[in-house]
Design an enzyme around this catalytic site. Sequence first.
Site, PDB file in Angstrom:
ATOM      1  N   ARG A  12       0.847  -1.195   0.000  1.00 35.80           N
ATOM      2  CA  ARG A  12       0.000   0.000   0.000  1.00 35.80           C
ATOM      3  C   ARG A  12       0.884   1.248   0.000  1.00 35.80           C
ATOM      4  NH1 ARG A  12      -1.294   1.604   4.647  1.00 35.80           N
ATOM      5  NH2 ARG A  12      -2.231  -0.330   5.377  1.00 35.80           N
ATOM      6  N   TYR A  38     -16.706  18.666 -13.303  1.00 32.17           N
ATOM      7  CA  TYR A  38     -17.060  17.252 -13.474  1.00 32.17           C
ATOM      8  C   TYR A  38     -18.084  16.845 -12.395  1.00 32.17           C
ATOM      9  CZ  TYR A  38     -16.608  12.190 -13.519  1.00 32.17           C
ATOM     10  OH  TYR A  38     -16.895  10.848 -13.568  1.00 32.17           O
ATOM     11  N   ASP A  77      -7.654  20.001 -13.067  1.00 28.31           N
ATOM     12  CA  ASP A  77      -8.015  18.671 -13.553  1.00 28.31           C
ATOM     13  C   ASP A  77      -7.698  18.677 -15.051  1.00 28.31           C
ATOM     14  OD1 ASP A  77      -9.308  16.458 -14.642  1.00 28.31           O
ATOM     15  OD2 ASP A  77     -10.959  16.519 -13.217  1.00 28.31           O
ATOM     16  N   LYS A  93      -9.095   7.941 -18.819  1.00 28.69           N
ATOM     17  CA  LYS A  93      -9.391   8.540 -20.124  1.00 28.69           C
ATOM     18  C   LYS A  93      -8.160   8.469 -21.041  1.00 28.69           C
ATOM     19  CE  LYS A  93     -13.102   9.286 -17.734  1.00 28.69           C
ATOM     20  NZ  LYS A  93     -13.384  10.528 -17.019  1.00 28.69           N
TER      21      LYS A  93
HETATM   22  C1  LIG Z   1     -13.874  10.862 -15.647  1.00 33.02           C
HETATM   23  C2  LIG Z   1     -13.429  12.107 -15.030  1.00 33.02           C
HETATM   24  C3  LIG Z   1     -13.124  12.175 -13.661  1.00 33.02           C
HETATM   25  C4  LIG Z   1     -13.325  11.001 -12.717  1.00 33.02           C
HETATM   26  O1  LIG Z   1     -12.431   9.958 -12.995  1.00 33.02           O
HETATM   27  P1  LIG Z   1     -12.752   8.417 -12.667  1.00 33.02           P
HETATM   28  O2  LIG Z   1     -11.510   7.756 -13.161  1.00 33.02           O
HETATM   29  O3  LIG Z   1     -13.987   8.056 -13.414  1.00 33.02           O
HETATM   30  O4  LIG Z   1     -12.934   8.318 -11.193  1.00 33.02           O
HETATM   31  C5  LIG Z   1     -12.666  13.377 -13.152  1.00 33.02           C
HETATM   32  N1  LIG Z   1     -12.532  14.470 -13.935  1.00 33.02           N
HETATM   33  C6  LIG Z   1     -12.816  14.446 -15.239  1.00 33.02           C
HETATM   34  C7  LIG Z   1     -12.658  15.686 -16.051  1.00 33.02           C
HETATM   35  C8  LIG Z   1     -13.278  13.274 -15.839  1.00 33.02           C
HETATM   36  O5  LIG Z   1     -13.589  13.261 -17.146  1.00 33.02           O
END
Ligand SMILES: *Cc1c(COP(=O)(O)O)cnc(C)c1O
Length: 391
Positions: free
Chosen positions: A45, A97, A169, A194
């Site tokens: 961890r 988001y 982000d 993504k």
């Molecule tokens: C998908 C997404 C998230 C969340 O990510 P997960 O991997 O689904 O937890 C956060 N910010 C943005 C801009 C996203 O597209």
Amino acid sequence: MSNATQLIHSIPVDPLTGSISVPIYQTSTFVQDAPGEHKGYDYARSNNPTRAVLEKIIAELEDGAAGYAFASGLAAIDAVVKLLESGDEILAVDDIYGGAFRLFTHIYAKFGITVNYVDTTDVVNVVDAITPKTKLVWLETPTNPTLKISDIEAIAKVAKQNGSWLCVDNTFASPALQQPINLGADIVVHSATKYLGGHSDLIAGLVVTKTQELGDKIKFIQNASGAILSPHDSWLVIRGVETLHLRVKEHSRNAQIVAEYLQKHPAVNAVYYPGLKTHVNHDIAARQQSGFGGIVSFTLKQDTEDAAKKVVTGTKYFKLAESLGGVKSLLCHPATMTHKSIPVDKRQAAGVADSLIRLSVGLEDAEDLIKDIEQALNKVTVVNRKEVTLL
Ligand SMILES: *Cc1c(COP(=O)(O)O)cnc(C)c1O
């Protein structure tokens, strides 16, 4: 050295065996010679060699001091919010988001952390809304699903003057197109689910900090809260990152072609894509990004859920699904999918119209993608014509 060369060679050859692929250390613990005497790893961890490689790579890609890998993008966002204390304020982009909104509202509000949402596309709104209690400024640029652009450099200056951290982000742009730390941000987060993963086969999150000092705080939270990324998923993200630059370049090229095509289609009302000269903050995007990314949103002249549903169920290559950033093209209808829980008036005020459709433009041939959209859009246009003749 070019970015691509740096990227490919930031992935180390295994010093033990010469393995060109990073080994997956599928282990929970590490044998010690004497209590506290070990090879840098004691419990998985706290640290794992496969995860450590990914963490080093993402820190290099974002030009930060340290990187940390989490079980999801939301776990990464959660770790950043845990830097705060009760009574602190977050100043956040209004088009945030949905999962971050839910986390702030339904988890952190009860611990006394408040969030002030503003339209960050104009830096004046940030100057007006920032207070001495603002500990963290939270940006997404481009945003989901209306691709709003905020000026990272200008907002970083405002945050710094106020003694607040700026977190960006960077999921939509990816480090291949935008490096917020070089524009003044203190923290970058990613949903590596993504573009970084890139193949729609994992859930992962990353945090990168500008300073090691801030990194040490995130590391403490990562170990104390425990939402780490598994060795196998760390390996999958490393494997995705190897082709990040190539993929994102091609996603952007395809998206530009699709956006320009949509702009000319008679059934389409508005097209949201930072690469279009008509985008309100196109100039800022052109300055702070080296490409405009693979996400395109648009609305229909026939602004109804029914019309949008005809389109999103009428494509062959664009698959109907949430998520984005993978090799295969996806599309979704935010009003009934990702933004369903938002009250209608609030959703529409945020620009998410009933007919808004979001495309994650994949790596298929652009001409095939356009043909696919065209035949789906024609269903809407044909319906229009029929209605006219019936009248
Ligand atoms: C998908 C997404 C998230 C969340 O990510 P997960 O991997 O689904 O937890 C956060 N910010 C943005 C801009 C996203 O597209």
